[in-house]
Motif scaffolding. Sequence first.
Motif, PDB file in Angstrom:
ATOM      1  N   ALA A 125      31.111  61.609  94.075  1.00 45.13           N
ATOM      2  CA  ALA A 125      31.250  61.426  92.691  1.00 45.13           C
ATOM      3  C   ALA A 125      32.065  60.332  92.179  1.00 45.13           C
ATOM      4  CB  ALA A 125      31.650  62.833  91.996  1.00 45.13           C
ATOM      5  N   GLU A 126      33.494  60.192  92.896  1.00 50.50           N
ATOM      6  CA  GLU A 126      34.365  59.147  92.635  1.00 50.50           C
ATOM      7  C   GLU A 126      33.795  57.943  92.927  1.00 50.50           C
ATOM      8  OE1 GLU A 126      37.996  60.005  94.938  1.00 50.50           O
ATOM      9  OE2 GLU A 126      38.512  61.610  93.431  1.00 50.50           O
ATOM     10  N   THR A 127      33.008  57.783  94.188  1.00 50.15           N
ATOM     11  CA  THR A 127      32.122  56.561  94.597  1.00 50.15           C
ATOM     12  C   THR A 127      31.408  56.139  93.574  1.00 50.15           C
ATOM     13  OG1 THR A 127      32.841  56.829  96.800  1.00 50.15           O
ATOM     14  CG2 THR A 127      31.068  55.360  96.578  1.00 50.15           C
ATOM     15  N   THR A 128      30.574  56.982  92.778  1.00 49.97           N
ATOM     16  CA  THR A 128      29.344  56.775  92.221  1.00 49.97           C
ATOM     17  C   THR A 128      30.039  56.247  90.831  1.00 49.97           C
ATOM     18  OG1 THR A 128      28.013  58.551  93.056  1.00 49.97           O
ATOM     19  CG2 THR A 128      27.607  57.632  90.710  1.00 49.97           C
ATOM     20  N   ALA A 129      31.165  56.866  90.351  1.00 45.84           N
ATOM     21  CA  ALA A 129      31.906  56.434  89.229  1.00 45.84           C
ATOM     22  C   ALA A 129      32.336  54.972  89.267  1.00 45.84           C
ATOM     23  CB  ALA A 129      32.967  57.434  88.658  1.00 45.84           C
ATOM     24  N   GLU A 130      32.740  54.869  90.551  1.00 48.99           N
ATOM     25  CA  GLU A 130      33.452  53.255  90.682  1.00 48.99           C
ATOM     26  C   GLU A 130      32.392  52.504  90.805  1.00 48.99           C
ATOM     27  OE1 GLU A 130      35.831  53.537  94.100  1.00 48.99           O
ATOM     28  OE2 GLU A 130      37.442  54.730  93.582  1.00 48.99           O
ATOM     29  N   ALA A 131      31.379  52.719  91.144  1.00 49.20           N
ATOM     30  CA  ALA A 131      30.181  51.768  91.418  1.00 49.20           C
ATOM     31  C   ALA A 131      29.525  51.356  89.885  1.00 49.20           C
ATOM     32  CB  ALA A 131      28.918  52.251  92.262  1.00 49.20           C
ATOM     33  N   VAL A 132      29.543  52.718  89.148  1.00 51.91           N
ATOM     34  CA  VAL A 132      29.202  52.363  87.746  1.00 51.91           C
ATOM     35  C   VAL A 132      30.156  51.497  86.880  1.00 51.91           C
ATOM     36  CG1 VAL A 132      28.494  53.639  85.559  1.00 51.91           C
ATOM     37  CG2 VAL A 132      27.835  54.627  87.744  1.00 51.91           C
ATOM     38  N   SER A 133      31.296  51.665  87.229  1.00 48.14           N
ATOM     39  CA  SER A 133      32.322  50.859  86.350  1.00 48.14           C
ATOM     40  C   SER A 133      32.140  49.540  87.139  1.00 48.14           C
ATOM     41  CB  SER A 133      33.818  51.430  86.846  1.00 48.14           C
ATOM     42  OG  SER A 133      34.798  50.781  86.283  1.00 48.14           O
ATOM     43  N   GLN A 134      32.035  49.344  88.187  1.00 49.00           N
ATOM     44  CA  GLN A 134      31.930  47.918  88.795  1.00 49.00           C
ATOM     45  C   GLN A 134      30.635  47.195  88.346  1.00 49.00           C
ATOM     46  OE1 GLN A 134      34.278  46.367  90.925  1.00 49.00           O
ATOM     47  NE2 GLN A 134      33.283  44.555  90.458  1.00 49.00           N
ATOM     48  N   ASP A 135      29.520  47.841  88.046  1.00 48.72           N
ATOM     49  CA  ASP A 135      28.415  47.334  87.839  1.00 48.72           C
ATOM     50  C   ASP A 135      28.723  46.996  86.062  1.00 48.72           C
ATOM     51  OD1 ASP A 135      26.941  47.839  89.924  1.00 48.72           O
ATOM     52  OD2 ASP A 135      26.170  49.518  89.158  1.00 48.72           O
ATOM     53  N   ASP A 136      29.556  47.708  85.418  1.00 45.59           N
ATOM     54  CA  ASP A 136      29.630  47.352  84.217  1.00 45.59           C
ATOM     55  C   ASP A 136      30.553  46.004  83.995  1.00 45.59           C
ATOM     56  OD1 ASP A 136      28.350  49.524  83.136  1.00 45.59           O
ATOM     57  OD2 ASP A 136      30.212  50.786  82.771  1.00 45.59           O
ATOM     58  N   ARG A 137      31.579  45.921  84.923  1.00 44.49           N
ATOM     59  CA  ARG A 137      32.370  44.905  84.982  1.00 44.49           C
ATOM     60  C   ARG A 137      31.587  43.753  85.619  1.00 44.49           C
ATOM     61  NH1 ARG A 137      36.445  48.173  87.129  1.00 44.49           N
ATOM     62  NH2 ARG A 137      35.698  47.746  89.144  1.00 44.49           N
ATOM     63  N   ASN A 138      30.579  43.801  86.160  1.00 44.13           N
ATOM     64  CA  ASN A 138      29.651  42.677  86.818  1.00 44.13           C
ATOM     65  C   ASN A 138      28.961  42.115  85.645  1.00 44.13           C
ATOM     66  OD1 ASN A 138      30.932  42.870  89.216  1.00 44.13           O
ATOM     67  ND2 ASN A 138      29.289  43.910  90.201  1.00 44.13           N
ATOM     68  N   ALA A 139      28.466  43.127  84.935  1.00 45.70           N
ATOM     69  CA  ALA A 139      27.725  42.589  83.692  1.00 45.70           C
ATOM     70  C   ALA A 139      28.453  41.886  82.581  1.00 45.70           C
ATOM     71  CB  ALA A 139      27.051  43.778  83.099  1.00 45.70           C
ATOM     72  N   ARG A 140      29.645  42.401  82.313  1.00 49.69           N
ATOM     73  CA  ARG A 140      30.453  41.577  81.264  1.00 49.69           C
ATOM     74  C   ARG A 140      30.746  40.197  82.019  1.00 49.69           C
ATOM     75  NH1 ARG A 140      33.195  46.824  81.048  1.00 49.69           N
ATOM     76  NH2 ARG A 140      34.718  46.124  82.210  1.00 49.69           N
ATOM     77  N   GLU A 141      31.230  40.149  83.016  1.00 47.74           N
ATOM     78  CA  GLU A 141      31.568  39.072  83.665  1.00 47.74           C
ATOM     79  C   GLU A 141      30.413  37.798  83.821  1.00 47.74           C
ATOM     80  OE1 GLU A 141      33.291  39.897  87.421  1.00 47.74           O
ATOM     81  OE2 GLU A 141      35.301  40.637  86.645  1.00 47.74           O
ATOM     82  N   LYS A 142      29.140  38.491  83.767  1.00 47.63           N
ATOM     83  CA  LYS A 142      28.098  37.616  84.027  1.00 47.63           C
ATOM     84  C   LYS A 142      27.657  37.231  82.729  1.00 47.63           C
ATOM     85  CE  LYS A 142      23.181  37.834  85.299  1.00 47.63           C
ATOM     86  NZ  LYS A 142      21.901  38.564  85.527  1.00 47.63           N
ATOM     87  N   LYS A 143      27.988  38.099  81.590  1.00 52.87           N
ATOM     88  CA  LYS A 143      27.868  37.401  80.162  1.00 52.87           C
ATOM     89  C   LYS A 143      28.704  36.253  79.883  1.00 52.87           C
ATOM     90  CE  LYS A 143      25.642  41.634  78.157  1.00 52.87           C
ATOM     91  NZ  LYS A 143      25.763  42.599  77.321  1.00 52.87           N
TER      92      LYS A 143
END
Length: 255
Positions: free
Chosen positions: A39-57
């Motif tokens: 669960a922690e790994t999944t939450a970190e992955a989701v958070s990292q995906d959100d950061r990647n999306a923001r940085e991509k923008k």
Amino acid sequence: MIMGNPKAKSWITGTAVIAIALLVGAWFLLIAPVREATAETTAEAVSQDDRNAREKKQIEALAAQFADIETYRAQLADLRQQIPTSPRQGEFQSQIAAIAVTHSVTIASLTITPSTEVVVAGPATASAQDAEESAGDEAAPAPAPANLFAGFYQMPITIEVVGTYQNVLSFMGELQTINPRAFLITGLAGTGQKQADGSGGLPPTAPGDLNLVISGQMYVLADPNAVPDAIDPGSISPLPVPPHEKNPLFPAAGS
């Protein structure tokens, strides 16, 4: 009737208890930690995906802005004409002289006061050491506020001009609007003129002419990325020394 074997029942019951204990132990020792880590790994992955999306923008926005870099450079050059990175007093005097000629007014005097830094106070900042030193001293002074615009300077200027009423007003208007250098008028003092012959560099005046003293500010914004000019060692002249026979530090013959 065949009676059940008590030993067999006890064995079955014991086996069931052991199995249940093994399941409970496996849950707490193996399955639950793995589920929690997953669960922690999944939450970190989701958070990292959100950061990647923001940085991509952000990268896409920067790329779009970089495509217009020449436009921004032209805007910066225009702004540096209004607020340059150095005083450029001679250039400003030439601009004022040209405006005066255009509107047929005479500059009676021009005074440029040395620049002073404009301090725009921000939140006070104090280091950890300052905080420790002031913790036991109730009378310790509060930290000084930070300057939000370091390197921003103002130069007080006073211009005295003489001319017809309309020409002086036109001169003042162009000084603020058309002149490349930004100039903020902070004070005006006008005096009506009488019939008088010209003297001391001043033109002849007629009734209704105006002597106007304009007080204002010019501004300078130092470039924080400016690199000081390198000094060419070859351009530095050596210190003069007396001839060898007169130099007390020159080795004497036979020594």
